[in-house]
Design a protein around this motif. Structure first.
Motif, PDB file in Angstrom:
ATOM      1  N   ARG A 188       0.812  -1.224   0.000  1.00  0.00           N
ATOM      2  CA  ARG A 188       0.000   0.000   0.000  1.00  0.00           C
ATOM      3  C   ARG A 188       0.846   1.275   0.000  1.00  0.00           C
ATOM      4  N   GLY A 189       2.122   1.204   0.276  1.00  0.00           N
ATOM      5  CA  GLY A 189       2.950   2.403   0.275  1.00  0.00           C
ATOM      6  C   GLY A 189       2.573   3.391   1.348  1.00  0.00           C
ATOM      7  N   GLU A 190       2.369   2.912   2.580  1.00  0.00           N
ATOM      8  CA  GLU A 190       1.995   3.765   3.702  1.00  0.00           C
ATOM      9  C   GLU A 190       2.957   3.551   4.863  1.00  0.00           C
ATOM     10  N   MET A 191       3.196   4.620   5.619  1.00  0.00           N
ATOM     11  CA  MET A 191       3.991   4.528   6.846  1.00  0.00           C
ATOM     12  C   MET A 191       3.407   5.517   7.842  1.00  0.00           C
ATOM     13  N   ARG A 192       3.132   5.055   9.057  1.00  0.00           N
ATOM     14  CA  ARG A 192       2.577   5.915  10.105  1.00  0.00           C
ATOM     15  C   ARG A 192       3.306   5.641  11.412  1.00  0.00           C
ATOM     16  N   ALA A 193       3.504   6.706  12.199  1.00  0.00           N
ATOM     17  CA  ALA A 193       4.236   6.516  13.452  1.00  0.00           C
ATOM     18  C   ALA A 193       4.011   7.681  14.406  1.00  0.00           C
ATOM     19  N   TRP A 194       4.188   7.386  15.686  1.00  0.00           N
ATOM     20  CA  TRP A 194       4.399   8.412  16.693  1.00  0.00           C
ATOM     21  C   TRP A 194       5.860   8.836  16.589  1.00  0.00           C
ATOM     22  N   PHE A 195       6.107  10.138  16.748  1.00  0.00           N
ATOM     23  CA  PHE A 195       7.468  10.650  16.548  1.00  0.00           C
ATOM     24  C   PHE A 195       7.835  11.650  17.640  1.00  0.00           C
ATOM     25  N   GLY A 196       9.076  11.564  18.070  1.00  0.00           N
ATOM     26  CA  GLY A 196       9.644  12.550  18.983  1.00  0.00           C
ATOM     27  C   GLY A 196      11.153  12.400  18.990  1.00  0.00           C
ATOM     28  N   LEU A 197      11.814  13.251  19.740  1.00  0.00           N
ATOM     29  CA  LEU A 197      13.250  13.125  19.940  1.00  0.00           C
ATOM     30  C   LEU A 197      13.495  12.305  21.197  1.00  0.00           C
ATOM     31  N   ALA A 198      14.508  11.458  21.167  1.00  0.00           N
ATOM     32  CA  ALA A 198      14.732  10.499  22.243  1.00  0.00           C
ATOM     33  C   ALA A 198      15.012  11.167  23.580  1.00  0.00           C
ATOM     34  N   ALA A 242       2.261  22.019  19.467  1.00  0.00           N
ATOM     35  CA  ALA A 242       2.059  21.938  20.910  1.00  0.00           C
ATOM     36  C   ALA A 242       3.022  20.916  21.508  1.00  0.00           C
ATOM     37  N   PRO A 243       3.333  21.024  22.799  1.00  0.00           N
ATOM     38  CA  PRO A 243       4.198  20.020  23.435  1.00  0.00           C
ATOM     39  C   PRO A 243       3.588  18.621  23.335  1.00  0.00           C
ATOM     40  N   GLY A 244       4.462  17.625  23.316  1.00  0.00           N
ATOM     41  CA  GLY A 244       3.999  16.248  23.249  1.00  0.00           C
ATOM     42  C   GLY A 244       4.396  15.573  21.959  1.00  0.00           C
ATOM     43  N   PRO A 245       4.178  14.268  21.861  1.00  0.00           N
ATOM     44  CA  PRO A 245       4.585  13.520  20.663  1.00  0.00           C
ATOM     45  C   PRO A 245       3.778  13.929  19.444  1.00  0.00           C
ATOM     46  N   LEU A 246       4.407  13.770  18.289  1.00  0.00           N
ATOM     47  CA  LEU A 246       3.771  14.041  17.007  1.00  0.00           C
ATOM     48  C   LEU A 246       3.272  12.743  16.389  1.00  0.00           C
ATOM     49  N   GLU A 265       2.206  14.127   6.339  1.00  0.00           N
ATOM     50  CA  GLU A 265       1.480  15.035   7.224  1.00  0.00           C
ATOM     51  C   GLU A 265       1.986  14.822   8.640  1.00  0.00           C
ATOM     52  N   VAL A 266       2.139  15.922   9.379  1.00  0.00           N
ATOM     53  CA  VAL A 266       2.579  15.867  10.770  1.00  0.00           C
ATOM     54  C   VAL A 266       1.522  16.544  11.630  1.00  0.00           C
ATOM     55  N   TRP A 267       1.036  15.825  12.632  1.00  0.00           N
ATOM     56  CA  TRP A 267      -0.012  16.306  13.531  1.00  0.00           C
ATOM     57  C   TRP A 267       0.523  16.382  14.946  1.00  0.00           C
ATOM     58  N   ASP A 268       0.111  17.436  15.685  1.00  0.00           N
ATOM     59  CA  ASP A 268       0.607  17.576  17.049  1.00  0.00           C
ATOM     60  C   ASP A 268      -0.391  17.013  18.052  1.00  0.00           C
ATOM     61  N   SER A 269      -0.075  17.162  19.350  1.00  0.00           N
ATOM     62  CA  SER A 269      -0.904  16.586  20.410  1.00  0.00           C
ATOM     63  C   SER A 269      -2.245  17.297  20.553  1.00  0.00           C
TER      64      SER A 269
END
Length: 286
Positions: A188-198, A242-246, A265-269
């Motif tokens: 399907r050519g899709e990738m989704r994830a929660w993202f942040g800096l370690a 906003a603060p929190g994971p993307l 697309e990048v979405w915030d908390s």
């Protein structure tokens, strides 16, 4: 001190984190900056394109009168490598709400010749002055809760030095886009994830330039393997996160002639669409 409080006390802050240190630039002359590309943001020997865009973005933020990237378009000309580099910037136009500039990142080859790695054209403004009016049909991606997603630490131990960037990110991938890791790509050519800096640093406009290019390539879910080098990448920063994971969602609809596009697309908390991007990348077939 409770464990949670101890962890919070050691969280990095914007301006005081590994990401900030590794994207730092030192003015040499008006519009010219020296820097050192860190090996900590590499995959095999390739420096991550989003990290490179953040480096250039920081230099332009210093050179231009407006603080925040609104749109950044980069052409990746030659592969960057860890080590010394220079960014040369030029102010193209300055207006009341937007200023536009260009920048090039250069390194030296083994003979000492200057080699251009990336060329960028960008417009900067002030995100804090934007009106709150939002009219959109876009919706946040449906990603399972973080404890139901999987990161690099949940898989086999990687070959030492193969993906240094993974140690600097908090990535939790949606299981529905992890078929490639099990030898069963969905196609399907899709990738989704929660993202942040370690290190816990919250996101800002510069780190959004990293976020759009930090997930595994969608080509993996198309059944392809290997390096997928970026040819061109354009990022639109829509508001201060906003603060929190993307949450990051990336899709590919068309692979033809050995090239594919990736739309991110990048979405915030706060459920706001804070960044969008499109890139053209090259894939190895066969």
């Amino acid at each position: 001190m409770p464990e949670a409080a101890s962890a919070a006390a050691t969280r990095a802050t914007i301006g005081d984190s590994e990401f900030d240190r590794d994207t730092a630039v030192t003015p040499r002359a008006p519009g010219v900056y020296d820097l050192d590309l860190s090996a900590g943001w590499t995959i095999i020997n390739a420096v991550n394109g989003g990290y490179l865009l953040a480096v250039l973005g920081r230099a332009l933020g210093d050179a231009l009168p407006h603080p925040d990237p609104f749109t950044v378009s980069a052409h990746y000309l030659t592969a960057s490598r860890p080590g010394p580099a220079v960014v040369r910037t030029e102010t193209v136009r300055t207006g009341r709400t937007l200023s536009t500039g260009q920048a090039s990142l250069l390194q030296y080859d083994d003979e000492g010749n200057e080699v251009e790695r990336i060329r960028v054209l960008a417009s900067y403004g002030d995100l804090d002055t934007l009106p709150d009016d939002v009219r959109t049909s876009a919706e946040p991606p449906a990603i399972p809760s973080m404890d139901q997603c999987f990161g690099p630490e949940d898989g086999p131990a990687p070959v030492e030095g193969s993906s240094a960037i993974a140690d600097r990110l908090m990535l939790k991938l949606d299981p529905a886009t992890l078929g490639w890791a099990l030898g069963q790509p969905s196609g399907r050519g899709e990738m989704r994830a929660w993202f942040g800096l370690a290190d816990g640093r919250d996101a800002d406009p510069l780190s959004l330039l990293l976020a759009v290019d930090a997930l595994p390539p969608t080509a993996f879910e198309l059944g392809l393997k290997g390096w997928v080098p970026t040819v061109e990448l354009t990022v639109h920063v829509r508001c201060r996160p906003a603060p929190g994971p993307l949450r990051v969602s990336i899709t590919t609809r068309n692979l033809a002639g050995g090239f594919l596009e990736e739309d991110a697309e990048v979405w915030d908390s706060a459920d706001r669409l804070v960044a969008q991007s499109r890139q053209l990348a090259r894939v190895r077939l066969g």
